[in-house]
Write an enzyme that holds these catalytic residues in place. Structure first.
Site, short mmCIF file in Angstrom:
data_model
loop_
_atom_site.label_atom_id
_atom_site.label_comp_id
_atom_site.label_asym_id
_atom_site.label_seq_id
_atom_site.Cartn_x
_atom_site.Cartn_y
_atom_site.Cartn_z
N VAL A 45 -0.88 -6.27 -0.37
CA VAL A 45 -0.91 -5.35 -1.51
C VAL A 45 -0.46 -6.08 -2.78
O VAL A 45 -1.06 -5.92 -3.84
CB VAL A 45 -0.07 -4.09 -1.24
N CYS A 46 0.58 -6.90 -2.68
CA CYS A 46 1.09 -7.63 -3.85
C CYS A 46 0.03 -8.57 -4.41
O CYS A 46 -0.19 -8.63 -5.62
CB CYS A 46 2.34 -8.42 -3.50
N THR A 47 -0.64 -9.28 -3.53
CA THR A 47 -1.69 -10.20 -3.97
C THR A 47 -2.80 -9.42 -4.66
O THR A 47 -3.28 -9.83 -5.73
CB THR A 47 -2.23 -11.01 -2.78
#
Length: 152
Positions: A45-47
């Site tokens: 999700v962060c990427t």
């Protein structure tokens, strides 16, 4: 609990992915700031979120606005992450003292040892004008940042 809209944003000085010190107050009077907390580099999700910001960077970051990503990863991890994903905005390390800035903004998850997904739009006077805080699995919509910035 995240800091409230209308309050002065807590100042900080952190290293970016190149080892350079970045101080929030250096942008006062010069630029609005979009401060994006994310849990950890290299996670799905962060990427996705930072790559979406990078895609919108020409609209998000300009003479009036600075985007700052911030996680609890080390500056070394941030550097590899930025290089791998082709990120052209500062990624700040809240690694040590671990989570100090994340705590100041009220977005540090003590149980998990990382920040949750908090975003703060800070105006040129250093005041928080908008924020959104999502749980760890819930991605944010970078289009919201554009709408908020357009209203400043």
């Amino acid at each position: 609990m995240a800091i409230e809209i209308g309050t002065e944003a807590p100042d900080f000085e952190l290293k970016n992915q190149h080892g350079e010190l970045v101080k929030l107050s250096d942008f006062r009077g010069e630029k609005n700031v979009v401060l994006v907390f994310y849990p950890f580099a290299f996670t799905g999700v962060c990427t996705g979120e930072v790559c979406a910001i990078q895609k919108e960077l020409p609209s998000l970051q300009n003479d009036e606005v600075q985007v700052l990503g911030l996680s609890n990863d080390s500056p070394f991890s941030q550097r590899i992450f930025a290089d791998q994903e082709g990120l052209d905005f500062p990624l700040l390390s809240d690694f040590w003292p671990h989570g100090e800035v994340s705590r100041a903004y009220g977005v540090f998850d003590e149980e998990k040892g990382c920040s949750v997904r908090g975003t703060f739009v800070i105006d040129k006077a250093g005041v928080v004008r908008w924020s959104v805080v999502n749980g760890l699995p819930d991605a944010r919509d970078e289009q919201e940042y554009l709408r908020v910035l357009g209203a400043l």
